[in-house]
Design a protein around this motif. Structure first.
Motif, PDB file in Angstrom:
ATOM      1  N   ALA A   1      -8.451  -3.350 -16.304  1.00  0.00           N
ATOM      2  CA  ALA A   1      -8.024  -4.460 -17.168  1.00  0.00           C
ATOM      3  C   ALA A   1      -6.675  -4.225 -17.832  1.00  0.00           C
ATOM      4  O   ALA A   1      -6.267  -4.999 -18.696  1.00  0.00           O
ATOM      5  N   THR A   2      -5.976  -3.157 -17.445  1.00  0.00           N
ATOM      6  CA  THR A   2      -4.635  -2.892 -17.983  1.00  0.00           C
ATOM      7  C   THR A   2      -3.601  -3.579 -17.101  1.00  0.00           C
ATOM      8  O   THR A   2      -3.639  -3.449 -15.878  1.00  0.00           O
ATOM      9  N   GLU A   3      -2.688  -4.324 -17.721  1.00  0.00           N
ATOM     10  CA  GLU A   3      -1.650  -4.995 -16.951  1.00  0.00           C
ATOM     11  C   GLU A   3      -0.653  -3.954 -16.440  1.00  0.00           C
ATOM     12  O   GLU A   3      -0.177  -3.122 -17.193  1.00  0.00           O
ATOM     13  N   LYS A   4      -0.359  -4.022 -15.152  1.00  0.00           N
ATOM     14  CA  LYS A   4       0.519  -3.050 -14.518  1.00  0.00           C
ATOM     15  C   LYS A   4       1.610  -3.759 -13.732  1.00  0.00           C
ATOM     16  O   LYS A   4       1.435  -4.905 -13.284  1.00  0.00           O
ATOM     17  N   VAL A   5       2.716  -3.065 -13.554  1.00  0.00           N
ATOM     18  CA  VAL A   5       3.769  -3.526 -12.650  1.00  0.00           C
ATOM     19  C   VAL A   5       4.107  -2.367 -11.730  1.00  0.00           C
ATOM     20  O   VAL A   5       3.923  -1.194 -12.073  1.00  0.00           O
ATOM     21  N   ALA A   6       4.585  -2.702 -10.538  1.00  0.00           N
ATOM     22  CA  ALA A   6       4.904  -1.666  -9.560  1.00  0.00           C
ATOM     23  C   ALA A   6       6.129  -2.079  -8.764  1.00  0.00           C
ATOM     24  O   ALA A   6       6.459  -3.265  -8.657  1.00  0.00           O
ATOM     25  N   VAL A   7       6.785  -1.075  -8.214  1.00  0.00           N
ATOM     26  CA  VAL A   7       7.875  -1.291  -7.268  1.00  0.00           C
ATOM     27  C   VAL A   7       7.448  -0.603  -5.978  1.00  0.00           C
ATOM     28  O   VAL A   7       7.198   0.603  -5.953  1.00  0.00           O
ATOM     29  N   ARG A   8       7.339  -1.382  -4.909  1.00  0.00           N
ATOM     30  CA  ARG A   8       6.769  -0.911  -3.644  1.00  0.00           C
ATOM     31  C   ARG A   8       7.803  -0.986  -2.541  1.00  0.00           C
ATOM     32  O   ARG A   8       8.548  -1.968  -2.437  1.00  0.00           O
ATOM     33  N   VAL A   9       7.873   0.056  -1.724  1.00  0.00           N
ATOM     34  CA  VAL A   9       8.767   0.054  -0.556  1.00  0.00           C
ATOM     35  C   VAL A   9       7.973   0.486   0.672  1.00  0.00           C
ATOM     36  O   VAL A   9       6.993   1.229   0.571  1.00  0.00           O
ATOM     37  N   LYS A  10       8.412   0.010   1.818  1.00  0.00           N
ATOM     38  CA  LYS A  10       7.811   0.418   3.084  1.00  0.00           C
ATOM     39  C   LYS A  10       8.642   1.531   3.696  1.00  0.00           C
ATOM     40  O   LYS A  10       9.873   1.507   3.635  1.00  0.00           O
ATOM     41  N   LEU A  11       7.976   2.523   4.288  1.00  0.00           N
ATOM     42  CA  LEU A  11       8.641   3.690   4.863  1.00  0.00           C
ATOM     43  C   LEU A  11       8.531   3.672   6.383  1.00  0.00           C
ATOM     44  O   LEU A  11       7.491   3.311   6.937  1.00  0.00           O
ATOM     45  N   THR A  12       9.607   4.080   7.031  1.00  0.00           N
ATOM     46  CA  THR A  12       9.600   4.286   8.480  1.00  0.00           C
ATOM     47  C   THR A  12      10.341   5.591   8.763  1.00  0.00           C
ATOM     48  O   THR A  12      11.041   6.131   7.912  1.00  0.00           O
ATOM     49  N   GLY A  13      10.152   6.086   9.969  1.00  0.00           N
ATOM     50  CA  GLY A  13      10.785   7.360  10.323  1.00  0.00           C
ATOM     51  C   GLY A  13       9.745   8.451  10.364  1.00  0.00           C
ATOM     52  O   GLY A  13       8.656   8.275  10.931  1.00  0.00           O
ATOM     53  N   ALA A  14      10.039   9.607   9.753  1.00  0.00           N
ATOM     54  CA  ALA A  14       9.134  10.757   9.801  1.00  0.00           C
ATOM     55  C   ALA A  14       7.808  10.481   9.106  1.00  0.00           C
ATOM     56  O   ALA A  14       6.771  11.031   9.476  1.00  0.00           O
ATOM     57  N   ILE A  15       7.826   9.639   8.069  1.00  0.00           N
ATOM     58  CA  ILE A  15       6.600   9.188   7.408  1.00  0.00           C
ATOM     59  C   ILE A  15       6.586   7.672   7.426  1.00  0.00           C
ATOM     60  O   ILE A  15       7.550   7.029   7.017  1.00  0.00           O
ATOM     61  N   GLU A  16       5.487   7.096   7.915  1.00  0.00           N
ATOM     62  CA  GLU A  16       5.324   5.648   7.908  1.00  0.00           C
ATOM     63  C   GLU A  16       4.233   5.284   6.921  1.00  0.00           C
ATOM     64  O   GLU A  16       3.219   5.970   6.812  1.00  0.00           O
ATOM     65  N   GLY A  17       4.458   4.204   6.188  1.00  0.00           N
ATOM     66  CA  GLY A  17       3.477   3.773   5.204  1.00  0.00           C
ATOM     67  C   GLY A  17       4.161   3.091   4.046  1.00  0.00           C
ATOM     68  O   GLY A  17       5.196   2.434   4.222  1.00  0.00           O
ATOM     69  N   TYR A  18       3.603   3.253   2.847  1.00  0.00           N
ATOM     70  CA  TYR A  18       4.156   2.623   1.645  1.00  0.00           C
ATOM     71  C   TYR A  18       4.259   3.644   0.519  1.00  0.00           C
ATOM     72  O   TYR A  18       3.388   4.507   0.361  1.00  0.00           O
ATOM     73  N   SER A  19       5.330   3.514  -0.250  1.00  0.00           N
ATOM     74  CA  SER A  19       5.529   4.308  -1.464  1.00  0.00           C
ATOM     75  C   SER A  19       5.575   3.344  -2.631  1.00  0.00           C
ATOM     76  O   SER A  19       6.230   2.303  -2.562  1.00  0.00           O
ATOM     77  N   MET A  20       4.852   3.682  -3.712  1.00  0.00           N
ATOM     78  CA  MET A  20       4.749   2.741  -4.826  1.00  0.00           C
ATOM     79  C   MET A  20       4.806   3.472  -6.162  1.00  0.00           C
ATOM     80  O   MET A  20       4.067   4.426  -6.394  1.00  0.00           O
TER      81      MET A  20
ATOM     82  N   THR B   1      13.756  -2.661   1.487  1.00  0.00           N
ATOM     83  CA  THR B   1      14.150  -3.284   0.225  1.00  0.00           C
ATOM     84  C   THR B   1      12.967  -3.250  -0.738  1.00  0.00           C
ATOM     85  O   THR B   1      11.833  -3.535  -0.352  1.00  0.00           O
ATOM     86  N   PRO B   2      13.193  -2.889  -2.014  1.00  0.00           N
ATOM     87  CA  PRO B   2      12.074  -2.774  -2.955  1.00  0.00           C
ATOM     88  C   PRO B   2      11.459  -4.130  -3.305  1.00  0.00           C
ATOM     89  O   PRO B   2      12.141  -5.148  -3.343  1.00  0.00           O
ATOM     90  N   GLU B   3      10.159  -4.097  -3.569  1.00  0.00           N
ATOM     91  CA  GLU B   3       9.410  -5.307  -3.913  1.00  0.00           C
ATOM     92  C   GLU B   3       8.752  -5.121  -5.271  1.00  0.00           C
ATOM     93  O   GLU B   3       8.074  -4.121  -5.514  1.00  0.00           O
ATOM     94  N   PHE B   4       8.953  -6.069  -6.178  1.00  0.00           N
ATOM     95  CA  PHE B   4       8.346  -6.045  -7.515  1.00  0.00           C
ATOM     96  C   PHE B   4       6.956  -6.658  -7.439  1.00  0.00           C
ATOM     97  O   PHE B   4       6.769  -7.737  -6.883  1.00  0.00           O
ATOM     98  N   VAL B   5       5.953  -5.955  -8.001  1.00  0.00           N
ATOM     99  CA  VAL B   5       4.566  -6.428  -7.970  1.00  0.00           C
ATOM    100  C   VAL B   5       3.990  -6.296  -9.375  1.00  0.00           C
ATOM    101  O   VAL B   5       4.261  -5.319 -10.080  1.00  0.00           O
ATOM    102  N   GLU B   6       3.178  -7.275  -9.782  1.00  0.00           N
ATOM    103  CA  GLU B   6       2.502  -7.166 -11.075  1.00  0.00           C
ATOM    104  C   GLU B   6       1.109  -7.764 -10.971  1.00  0.00           C
ATOM    105  O   GLU B   6       0.821  -8.599 -10.106  1.00  0.00           O
ATOM    106  N   GLY B   7       0.211  -7.309 -11.853  1.00  0.00           N
ATOM    107  CA  GLY B   7      -1.142  -7.831 -11.850  1.00  0.00           C
ATOM    108  C   GLY B   7      -2.080  -7.004 -12.698  1.00  0.00           C
ATOM    109  O   GLY B   7      -1.704  -5.969 -13.263  1.00  0.00           O
TER     110      GLY B   7
END
Length: 419
Positions: free
Chosen positions: A56-75, A142-148
């Protein structure tokens, strides 16, 4: 996919290096001194990852997608108030006339852009640190702003987030600003195939099959269920024990992660296949709750006289038996444990003796993050289950994962005398 301690150790150093770079960049941006907090490699099920975001705590995040030696997401994830404090600090350093109402908690185009920039620089710090350790290239989107206030906005579009019951390797680091209330956490969700390729490249020994480690986690869950049943029978109080995640950490980091407060607990040495140490630590308030629940009479004022000490040791004995007898049954082996040694000390001093002994032979440890619930009251309990590395590898490689659900995990334990 196989895991070995050397490969996981490289990942751990990678996470620490990335956290150090990210902390330095935050200091450079805000001119506020920072320090690296906890760094962990977590083996978590999807339901537990989502639970972290369902408080129930309001959070914001900055998420990026990774490619290359590591694939996935960093947040990079902030509590909303902390994100606004970062922006407030940045604007103060830039002599801007714009004022931020931290209590209002609202983002406009400028503050959202500022948080996105900070998060992107932090993500890049982590990723550059990983690339340095791995001596490779990792590309960032490119970074993506997320909140919720729920998990869905943060994970709904992340394919790499594991399903409810799937076990995933998750990198988690935190950075704290010294003398202020600002901090944030970092998550890496690697694609399984990408992580498997890296593990294979870094592996130097036979390693442990990933599904065997999954089995180890399920063994611990079943052991925890047995702990709850036995404790309920012994005390007459409805008790449950839940293992939230399995962490892989440096032994040197364990004292740093222990709360700087008075702790109460018990320590055991166990012998067999595997051998190692078990440590159960409660904060002092939780320990008092346990004594009040287990001792049906008024005890010493501090709660840790003869009766209080005996109650804590007895609960520890039950928990140790629930864990280890369940493991022994599933592994078809014998594991004995010592009588409990009572601990009542400040922070790191509570774990130092065990760490010193273990440090002679190994560098890393598996640590269970556990919460004990009794009669509706929550006890924060850290469980440090630290098996000998070589023993653990041999035991798990001999594990028949089909036996886990089929084999009884009934704990056998001897009650302690109130002497």
């Amino acid at each position: 996919m196989k895991l070995d301690v050397n490969a996981l150790g490289t990942f751990y150093r990678m996470a620490r290096e990335g956290a150090g770079l990210a902390a330095g960049r935050l200091t450079h941006m805000t001119e506020v001194e920072t320090q690296v907090g906890v760094t962990k490699l977590n083996f978590m099920r999807g339901r537990e990852i989502r639970r972290d975001f369902e408080d129930a705590t309001e959070k914001v995040a900055v998420r990026v997608k990774l490619t290359g030696a590591i694939e996935g997401y960093s947040m990079v994830v902030f509590e909303r108030e902390n994100a606004l404090r970062v922006v407030e600090t940045l604007l103060a350093e830039s002599d801007s006339d714009t004022e931020i109402d931290v209590e209002a908690g609202e983002f406009d185009e400028m503050t959202e852009s500022a948080v996105t920039e900070v998060g992107h620089i932090m993500n890049s710090g982590f990723i550059d640190g990983w690339a340095d350790v791995l001596e490779t290239v990792i590309d960032v989107s490119t970074p993506e702003f997320v909140e919720g206030v729920t998990a869905e906005p943060f994970f709904g579009e992340v394919d790499e987030t594991p399903a409810e019951d799937d076990l995933a390797l998750l990198f988690q680091s935190s950075i704290e600003t010294v003398g202020t209330e600002v901090g944030f956490s970092h998550y890496l969700f690697p694609k399984r195939e990408s992580m498997a390729a890296l593990l294979e490249r870094l592996r130097t020994s036979g390693g442990i099959e990933y599904d065997k480690l999954d089995g180890f986690d399920r063994m611990a869950e079943r052991g925890a269920e047995e702990v709850a049943k036995t404790a309920t029978t012994l005390t007459g109080i409805d008790t449950s024990v839940e293992i939230r995640r399995l962490n892989f950490v440096s032994l040197e980091a364990i004292p740093e992660q222990v709360a700087d407060e008075t702790l109460v607990g018990v320590a055991f040495e166990f012998d067999g296949m595997p051998s190692g140490y078990l440590l159960f630590l409660f904060d002092e308030e939780s320990a008092h709750e346990i004594v009040d629940a287990m001792v049906p009479m008024e005890v010493d004022e501090d709660g840790f006289g003869e009766m209080g000490t005996s109650a804590i040791k007895e609960l520890g004995n039950i928990m140790a038996s629930g864990f280890l007898d369940g493991w022994a049954n599933v592994l078809d082996t014998t594991i004995d444990h010592s009588t409990p040694e009572f601990i009542h000390d400040m922070g790191a001093a509570a774990v130092d003796p065990v760490i010193i002994q273990l440090g002679e032979n190994q560098e890393f440890a598996f640590v269970f993050d556990t919460v004990v619930m009794a009669d509706g009251r929550e006890f924060d309990c850290e469980v440090y289950a630290i098996p000998d590395e070589n023993d653990l590898e041999r035991a798990l490689n001999n594990l028949d994962v089909d036996r886990i659900e089929e084999t009884p995990t009934t704990a056998e334990f001897q009650e302690l005398e109130n002497s």
